[in-house]
Scaffold this active site. Structure first.
Site, PDB file in Angstrom:
ATOM      1  N   LEU A 151      49.182  25.741  42.726  1.00  0.00           N
ATOM      2  CA  LEU A 151      49.552  26.106  44.885  1.00  0.00           C
ATOM      3  C   LEU A 151      49.386  24.848  45.104  1.00  0.00           C
ATOM      4  O   LEU A 151      50.549  24.852  45.658  1.00  0.00           O
ATOM      5  CB  LEU A 151      48.781  27.054  45.053  1.00  0.00           C
ATOM      6  CG  LEU A 151      48.600  29.148  44.652  1.00  0.00           C
ATOM      7  CD1 LEU A 151      48.491  29.951  45.335  1.00  0.00           C
ATOM      8  CD2 LEU A 151      50.429  29.158  44.313  1.00  0.00           C
TER       9      LEU A 151
ATOM     10  N   HIS B  81      41.035  40.061  45.334  1.00  0.00           N
ATOM     11  CA  HIS B  81      39.780  39.665  44.354  1.00  0.00           C
ATOM     12  C   HIS B  81      38.628  40.575  45.435  1.00  0.00           C
ATOM     13  O   HIS B  81      37.819  41.410  45.346  1.00  0.00           O
ATOM     14  CB  HIS B  81      39.379  39.476  43.773  1.00  0.00           C
ATOM     15  CG  HIS B  81      40.270  38.581  42.699  1.00  0.00           C
ATOM     16  ND1 HIS B  81      40.655  40.085  41.486  1.00  0.00           N
ATOM     17  CD2 HIS B  81      41.382  38.023  42.654  1.00  0.00           C
ATOM     18  CE1 HIS B  81      41.604  39.763  40.935  1.00  0.00           C
ATOM     19  NE2 HIS B  81      42.036  38.550  41.282  1.00  0.00           N
TER      20      HIS B  81
ATOM     21  N   TYR C 149      33.398  35.824  43.194  1.00  0.00           N
ATOM     22  CA  TYR C 149      34.342  34.748  43.647  1.00  0.00           C
ATOM     23  C   TYR C 149      35.195  36.166  44.576  1.00  0.00           C
ATOM     24  O   TYR C 149      35.592  35.469  45.757  1.00  0.00           O
ATOM     25  CB  TYR C 149      35.613  34.980  42.097  1.00  0.00           C
ATOM     26  CG  TYR C 149      37.075  34.666  42.824  1.00  0.00           C
ATOM     27  CD1 TYR C 149      37.523  33.161  43.701  1.00  0.00           C
ATOM     28  CD2 TYR C 149      37.755  35.316  42.790  1.00  0.00           C
ATOM     29  CE1 TYR C 149      38.662  32.629  43.463  1.00  0.00           C
ATOM     30  CE2 TYR C 149      39.649  34.951  42.730  1.00  0.00           C
ATOM     31  CZ  TYR C 149      39.608  34.114  43.557  1.00  0.00           C
ATOM     32  OH  TYR C 149      40.850  33.772  44.044  1.00  0.00           O
TER      33      TYR C 149
HETATM   34  P1  NAI Z   1      43.492  25.899  41.170  1.00  0.00           P
HETATM   35  O1  NAI Z   1      42.095  26.442  41.012  1.00  0.00           O
HETATM   36  O2  NAI Z   1      44.244  25.759  40.210  1.00  0.00           O
HETATM   37  O3  NAI Z   1      43.122  25.451  42.651  1.00  0.00           O
HETATM   38  C1  NAI Z   1      41.909  25.056  43.004  1.00  0.00           C
HETATM   39  C2  NAI Z   1      42.065  23.639  43.279  1.00  0.00           C
HETATM   40  O4  NAI Z   1      40.792  23.524  43.776  1.00  0.00           O
HETATM   41  C3  NAI Z   1      41.740  22.787  42.010  1.00  0.00           C
HETATM   42  O5  NAI Z   1      42.638  21.602  42.717  1.00  0.00           O
HETATM   43  C4  NAI Z   1      40.302  22.508  42.439  1.00  0.00           C
HETATM   44  O6  NAI Z   1      39.835  21.130  41.730  1.00  0.00           O
HETATM   45  C5  NAI Z   1      39.937  22.836  43.694  1.00  0.00           C
HETATM   46  N1  NAI Z   1      38.108  22.710  44.268  1.00  0.00           N
HETATM   47  C6  NAI Z   1      37.369  23.306  43.796  1.00  0.00           C
HETATM   48  N2  NAI Z   1      36.015  23.011  43.400  1.00  0.00           N
HETATM   49  C7  NAI Z   1      36.497  21.982  44.379  1.00  0.00           C
HETATM   50  C8  NAI Z   1      35.464  20.845  45.482  1.00  0.00           C
HETATM   51  N3  NAI Z   1      33.873  21.327  45.370  1.00  0.00           N
HETATM   52  N4  NAI Z   1      35.854  20.263  46.632  1.00  0.00           N
HETATM   53  C9  NAI Z   1      37.199  20.524  46.234  1.00  0.00           C
HETATM   54  N5  NAI Z   1      38.195  21.015  46.028  1.00  0.00           N
HETATM   55  C10 NAI Z   1      38.499  21.650  44.755  1.00  0.00           C
HETATM   56  O7  NAI Z   1      43.715  27.462  41.738  1.00  0.00           O
HETATM   57  P2  NAI Z   1      45.427  27.649  42.522  1.00  0.00           P
HETATM   58  O8  NAI Z   1      45.592  28.750  41.545  1.00  0.00           O
HETATM   59  O9  NAI Z   1      46.279  26.447  43.135  1.00  0.00           O
HETATM   60  O10 NAI Z   1      44.990  28.123  43.640  1.00  0.00           O
HETATM   61  C11 NAI Z   1      44.754  27.825  45.061  1.00  0.00           C
HETATM   62  C12 NAI Z   1      43.762  28.634  46.287  1.00  0.00           C
HETATM   63  O11 NAI Z   1      44.487  30.195  46.649  1.00  0.00           O
HETATM   64  C13 NAI Z   1      42.736  29.109  45.536  1.00  0.00           C
HETATM   65  O12 NAI Z   1      41.550  29.436  47.070  1.00  0.00           O
HETATM   66  C14 NAI Z   1      42.309  30.309  45.127  1.00  0.00           C
HETATM   67  O13 NAI Z   1      41.256  31.471  45.150  1.00  0.00           O
HETATM   68  C15 NAI Z   1      43.916  31.177  45.862  1.00  0.00           C
HETATM   69  N6  NAI Z   1      44.468  32.002  45.206  1.00  0.00           N
HETATM   70  C16 NAI Z   1      45.269  32.261  44.371  1.00  0.00           C
HETATM   71  C17 NAI Z   1      45.964  33.029  43.330  1.00  0.00           C
HETATM   72  C18 NAI Z   1      47.467  32.908  43.037  1.00  0.00           C
HETATM   73  O14 NAI Z   1      47.502  33.882  42.221  1.00  0.00           O
HETATM   74  N7  NAI Z   1      47.803  31.277  42.230  1.00  0.00           N
HETATM   75  C19 NAI Z   1      45.987  34.761  44.151  1.00  0.00           C
HETATM   76  C20 NAI Z   1      44.714  34.609  44.836  1.00  0.00           C
HETATM   77  C21 NAI Z   1      44.101  33.731  45.702  1.00  0.00           C
HETATM   78  C1  15L Z   2      43.029  34.906  42.175  1.00  0.00           C
HETATM   79  O1  15L Z   2      42.770  35.177  43.559  1.00  0.00           O
HETATM   80  C2  15L Z   2      43.712  33.569  41.299  1.00  0.00           C
HETATM   81  O2  15L Z   2      42.913  32.635  41.819  1.00  0.00           O
HETATM   82  C3  15L Z   2      44.570  34.030  40.500  1.00  0.00           C
HETATM   83  O3  15L Z   2      44.273  32.874  39.450  1.00  0.00           O
HETATM   84  C4  15L Z   2      44.920  35.138  39.579  1.00  0.00           C
HETATM   85  O4  15L Z   2      44.448  35.257  38.767  1.00  0.00           O
HETATM   86  C5  15L Z   2      44.946  36.122  40.953  1.00  0.00           C
HETATM   87  O5  15L Z   2      44.049  36.395  41.562  1.00  0.00           O
HETATM   88  C6  15L Z   2      45.597  37.656  40.203  1.00  0.00           C
HETATM   89  O6  15L Z   2      44.951  38.773  40.677  1.00  0.00           O
HETATM   90  O7  15L Z   2      46.141  37.866  39.559  1.00  0.00           O
END
Ligand code: NAI
Ligand code: 15L
Length: 268
Positions: A17, A115, A138
């Site tokens: 994202l 979640h 998580y």
């Molecule tokens: P992603 O895993 O691709 O990105 C998360 C980023 O956080 C990664 O680039 C990672 O290197 C960084 N990260 C992890 N540990 C770290 C640390 N200790 N210090 C600094 N950076 C760190 O996940 P995505 O899909 O981009 O999601 C972004 C956010 O949105 C997350 O917080 C996720 O929980 C939340 N989210 C995403 C959803 C989705 O559908 N993509 C759904 C619900 C929530």
């Molecule tokens: C999340 O919270 C995760 O970051 C993402 O990887 C998806 O699995 C999403 O929820 C989901 O529930 O589809």
């Protein structure tokens, strides 16, 4: 024309994202500070890149220096060990709030997750006042992050919007995501509403597009004026009606959190 913010911080900028949001944030700030624990492609004009582990309190303190508002997307984004989640998500989000307090940052948008309420069943319709029902470590860390927002608003006046993102991808990957899908354009719109609404206090917003099947009621976030423009209806052809009922105990059919409900460490 002057941009609304001097400096916005995006954590998790190297993630899925983060990469989507990076070019979309430039319109809102003179400088977008991009941060992640892994390296990020070099800064373009109007960007700053800071590599930083969210669990490093001193580094996070520096990271928030000169920042007007934070989009907190960094951390572990799927189920993992408690130890790993503790550092990245629990300690990490605490560090963000402490640093925000130290530097007088007024608003944080927290990328929470469905979640946090993953153990609700798919035939329930809940609003933001429904008790949380996290579906793993998580999800628990997202509940903790949300409660940090609650506390730092009550104690220090830092405003937070927690967006309980459903599934933000180019398109739904399975029938469950027909309900949880959030398009990238609607994610951007949710962020715009979260950043620019004059008063948000502490608000929880469910982040989905205007999908035909709805699990969540955003009535307690109506002051944000978030009206999604997209709908998963255009992907109905990907999951045609079959007339066969799946196993009612299949977590992908039964629970909001889908398979996350069975991946938590209690099952190991
Ligand atoms: P992603 O895993 O691709 O990105 C998360 C980023 O956080 C990664 O680039 C990672 O290197 C960084 N990260 C992890 N540990 C770290 C640390 N200790 N210090 C600094 N950076 C760190 O996940 P995505 O899909 O981009 O999601 C972004 C956010 O949105 C997350 O917080 C996720 O929980 C939340 N989210 C995403 C959803 C989705 O559908 N993509 C759904 C619900 C929530
Ligand atoms: C999340 O919270 C995760 O970051 C993402 O990887 C998806 O699995 C999403 O929820 C989901 O529930 O589809």
């Amino acid at each position: 024309m002057a941009k609304p913010f001097k400096r916005l911080l995006l954590t998790g900028a190297a993630g899925n994202l983060g990469k989507v949001l990076r070019p979309r944030l430039a319109q809102w700030a003179d400088v977008v500070r991009l941060s992640d624990i892994v390296s990020i492609t070099p800064a373009n004009s109007g960007e700053e890149v800071v590599q930083c582990d969210l669990s490093d309190k001193a580094a996070v303190n520096q990271l928030l220096d000169g920042v007007d508002a934070v989009l907190h997307f960094g951390g572990i984004s799927t189920e993992n060990t408690f130890e790993a989640i503790l550092k990245a998500n629990i300690q990490g989000t605490y560090n963000i709030y402490e640093a925000a307090h130290l530097h007088g940052v007024r608003r944080i948008v927290f990328a929470s997750s469905n979640h946090a309420v993953g153990f609700y069943e798919q035939n329930q319709f809940i609003d933001a006042f429904a008790p949380t029902r996290p579906d793993g470590m998580y999800g628990l860390s997202k509940v903790f992050g949300e409660q940090l927002g609650r506390y730092y608003y009550d104690r220090a006046g830092i405003e937070t919007v927690c967006i309980r993102i459903g599934s933000s991808y180019p398109e739904p990957a399975n029938p469950r995501m027909m309900a949880s899908w959030l398009s990238y354009d609607d994610l951007q719109e949710a962020l715009r509403c979260s950043l620019f609404t004059r008063r948000v206090g502490f608000t929880v917003l469910f982040g989905t597009s205007d999908n035909p099947v709805k699990w969540w009621d955003n009535k307690h976030a109506s002051h944000l004026g978030f009206h999604p423009h997209d709908s998963s209806v255009r992907f109905l052809h990907l999951f045609p009606e079959s007339g066969a009922y799946p196993d009612p105990d299949d977590p992908m059919v039964r629970y909001v959190g889908g398979t996350f409900v069975t991946t938590g460490p209690i099952y190991e």
